[in-house]
Write an enzyme that holds these catalytic residues in place. Structure first.
Site: not given
Length: 765
Positions: A31-32, A217-218, A248, A597
DNA sequence: GAATAAATTGTTTTT
DNA sequence: CAATTTATTC
């Protein structure tokens, strides 16, 4: 802009430049990359950098995004605002907060400062702290602010009982007090910014005109205030792009409202929705496990992560007898990874609560594995650092009574509680800040304290003058000397005081670095940095260190090798979430975050008995373990048990099933100890009667076995007192295992294996 | 007013 | 268990 390196969905995200866009980005879906390309693409299409606003939650995420954009489009990106919600608000407020009746030199209060203010208020209102604990008040106030409720509005929605009435009163007092102190708490940064924008249309219009494109973001972590801020800024342009993953969302307890992301399409019916579902991070096995676990949650956005990578290694599962054995297993596996050529920096150990890190640290230390703990006690939270910061704050903002009270007698200068009380009363009577009372000393004070106070005032006056005369880092250095803060600790020569001196020196180094990074940095800017930057943000690529952190702080990171520890009911999921389905789902999302992760290898462990908060508990295996399909797991407990019984090296790996490691009754240790859920105090294993007549409990034997396997005859070790030596012998079992070490300087010494401060020097297996 | 001893009390996650 | 708060003594 070359978008050829993007997959079709990512490319869509980067190319849809107009209107509301929702990007549902699964873990590890790049996504980044999509976001940064989108920003670069905007600039390619003639959007000036200065009209772009990107909001993140952590400074680290902001920094990373900015760096990557600069790499794509060069320095022109510098004009874009890419920072956290809180920093952005602080920046807006620094410019215009005077319109709200604050001074521009306002300070930002953290939880501790909030607590101090609340305690003061409770005392003044004569409310018992046990009836209304400051922590609870803080949480409630924060909650109200996150929802943009005034004290009155909050009360209207509460139970409207006596308690709520008192809470309301404290809340009102708190607000007035903070304003008088010229201080904002964390939540105020958002609330006051919104107030500014809502009540001052020209200000709002200027930002609306400027920020033609806003990215968040997030987004799943936004609270109502943040939602409103974004809405306010983008109502006109409607160019809002939010990125997030409802799976998340792990900050609900802090006011994050998952509905913001779930209802985005309702808020913006014309939104373009893009799903990033290809995972570039993990092996198929790991991804599979994550998918299966999260599938147990209801009410999610439909998503199916997939990967092109191979299935990879099975997920390793270990059931330890207790937390020490669990830690020993972790240490052991990490050394094994080392032998396979994995550097320590590629491994992370995750846990639910910071309290769990201690045992793991101990074991890693003994094994000679370098590690860094992130989170937990923050650097700026240490007493000595807070003291320095308090001095700085008072100099910047003399209205800050809380900080002034903190340092008025630090180091000791004979201004005791009663003197301070006189000053406080005097200040209150004249409706002025405490600082003014230092130069306008009440007549009630006798000559000795009077002298002490005026000396202190002279010191502060001198420092205030020096602040203008010296460059930032010089000034702070001088302050630490002139106030005697440094000397105070240098004089006493304990281990603790030396650590404090070191910390203070590190602090001075940090100031210097800050000053170097942004020339002409002001003290005000530095204090803002202190308030808004956490240690977690400082985490550079710490090559060569194993990373220890909570599952929460691991969000957004990735590691080739990940250990998830403490998979037990009551630990993870947390005991506080067992009763509430919503909280349980959040725990499950946390588990999902943890699993995702891992890139290459995932290790999961639990202990059938755990000492936490000085209590021994027998915890059932975490429900999340059951949610991972057995075919993905390799049970190392069964192998270890076999090895312990037969005394032979580990046999061929067994694949599949929870095996004997699953379920409480199947472990011999449990059988010996009787009823499940039984809570024993103290050394449960040593209680006579419980264990009598049985062979030493398996749990203990395994634990000592793990310890003993760390030290073998011939190993080179380092003792804290006696220095370097060589292991001569390891004798005994369990808690009374002993180790003999031959030191070059002291000869042979014998220690109890469980308490000796020794470290293994090298690993020659 | 300061230093020491005793007692209490909490322990999820944090921008 | 440790860390903070409170009581006690000098």
């Amino acid at each position: 802009m070359d978008l050829s390196m993007l997959n079709p969905q990512q490319r869509l995200a980067a190319e849809t430049l107009e209107g509301p866009v929702l990007i549902l980005a699964g873990a590890g879906s790049g996504k980044t990359r999509a976001l940064t390309c989108r920003v670069a693409n905007l600039m390619d299409h003639g959007v000036p950098a200065r009209s772009i606003l990107a909001l993140t939650f952590t400074n680290k995420a902001a920094r990373e995004m900015k760096e990557r954009i600069v790499r794509l489009v060069g320095d022109q990106a510098e004009d874009a605002w890419i920072s956290t919600f809180h920093s952005t608000c602080a920046r807006i407020l620094r410019r215009d907060i005077e319109k709200l009746g604050y001074s521009r030199s306002f300070v930002i209060y953290d939880d501790d400062d909030q607590g101090a203010v609340i305690k003061e208020i409770l005392k003044r209102l004569n409310i018992d702290e046990k009836f209304l604990p400051p922590k609870e008040i803080r949480a409630k106030i924060s909650d109200a602010k996150n929802k943009l409720l005034s004290p009155d509005e909050w009360f209207a929605k509460s139970e409207r009982d006596h308690r709520s009435q008192m809470l309301h009163d404290v809340f009102v007092e708190y607000e007035t007090r903070l304003k008088a102190l010229n201080a904002l708490d964390f939540d105020d940064l958002l609330v006051k910014t919104l107030e500014l924008l809502a009540d001052h249309p020209p200000v709002l219009e200027s930002y609306r005109a400027r920020f033609q494109h806003v990215l968040v973001d997030e987004y799943q972590d936004t609270n109502y205030a943040q939602y409103m801020l974004v809405k306010l800024l983008t109502d006109r342009s409607r160019n809002l792009c939010v990125v997030g993953d409802d799976d998340q969302s792990i900050y609900g307890w802090r006011g994050a409202d998952i509905r913001n992301i779930l209802d985005f399409e309702k808020d913006y019916p014309d939104a373009t929705v893009i799903k990033l579902e290809q995972n570039y991070r993990s092996t198929a096995n790991i991804l599979d496990a994550a998918n299966q676990v999260i599938a147990h949650n209801a009410g999610r956005k439909e998503k199916a992560l997939w990967t092109e990578s191979g299935e990879g290694e099975p997920i390793k599962l270990f059931c330890a007898g207790d937390e020490r054995e669990e830690a020993a297993w972790v240490a052991d596996r990490i050394r094994q990874l080392g032998r396979q050529g994995e550097s320590y920096g590629r491994t992370a150990v995750l846990y639910r609560t910071n309290a769990q890190s201690r045992v793991i640290e101990e074991m890693l230390m003994r094994s000679g594995i370098p590690y860094k703990v992130f989170g937990g006690q923050k650097f700026y939270d240490r007493k000595e650092i807070r003291d320095v910061v308090a001095y700085l704050r008072v100099i910047v903002n003399p209205a800050d009574d809380v900080s002034l009270k903190r340092i008025i007698n630090v180091p000791k200068r004979s201004i005791g509680d009663s003197t301070v009380q006189e000053l406080v009363n005097h200040a209150r009577e004249n409706d002025m800040p405490l600082y003014s009372a230092l130069s306008d000393i009440p007549d009630t004070l006798s000559s000795r304290p009077r002298k002490c106070v005026s000396d202190f005032f002279l010191l502060m006056t001198m420092l205030t003058a020096l602040k203008e005369a010296l460059p930032l880092s010089e000034f702070v250095k001088t302050l630490v000397e002139k106030t005697g803060l440094m000397e105070q600790y240098q004089r006493e020569d304990t281990e603790e005081s030396r650590a404090r001196v070191e910390n203070m020196q590190e602090f001075l180094g940090a100031v210097e670095e800050f000053a170097r990074a942004s020339e002409n940095a002001t003290l005000e800017e530095y204090l803002e940095n202190v308030a808004l930057v956490t240690d977690l943000d400082q985490q550079e690529d710490e090559r060569g260190y194993v990373t220890l952190m909570t599952l929460h702080s691991a969000k957004g990171l990735e590691f080739p090798n990940v250990f998830m520890t403490g998979l037990e009911e009551g630990v993870f999921p947390s005991g506080r979430s067992l009763m509430d389905e919503n909280r349980m789902e959040e725990e499950r999302r946390l588990c999902y975050v943890g699993i995702t992760r891992a890139q290459k290898r995932l290790f999961i462990s639990r202990a059938s008995q755990r000492m936490l908060y000085n209590q021994v508990n027998h915890n059932a295996p975490s429900r999340f373990l059951e949610e991972i399909p057995p075919r993905l797991l390799q049970d190392e407990w069964a192998e270890k048990k076999e090895a312990a019984f037969k005394g032979v090296p580990q046999s061929a790996p067994r694949r599949g099933g929870y095996g004997s490691g699953y379920g409480m009754r199947s472990t011999p240790a449990m059988a010996d100890l009787g009823k499940p859920r039984l809570t024993l105090h103290g050394d449960a294993l040593g209680i006579p009667g419980v264990q009598k007549g049985f062979a030493p409990s398996k749990a203990r034997e395994l634990a000592s076995g793990a310890m003993q396997s760390l030290f073998r005859k011939g190993d080179r070790v380092m003792h804290r007192k006696f220095g370097e030596g060589q292991v001569v012998a390891v004798t005994g079992r369990g808690a009374d295992a002993r180790i003999q070490i031959e030191f070059t300087a002291y000869g042979v010494k014998e220690f109890s294996l469980s308490i000796a401060p020794i470290v293994k020097l090298e690993d020659d297996e």
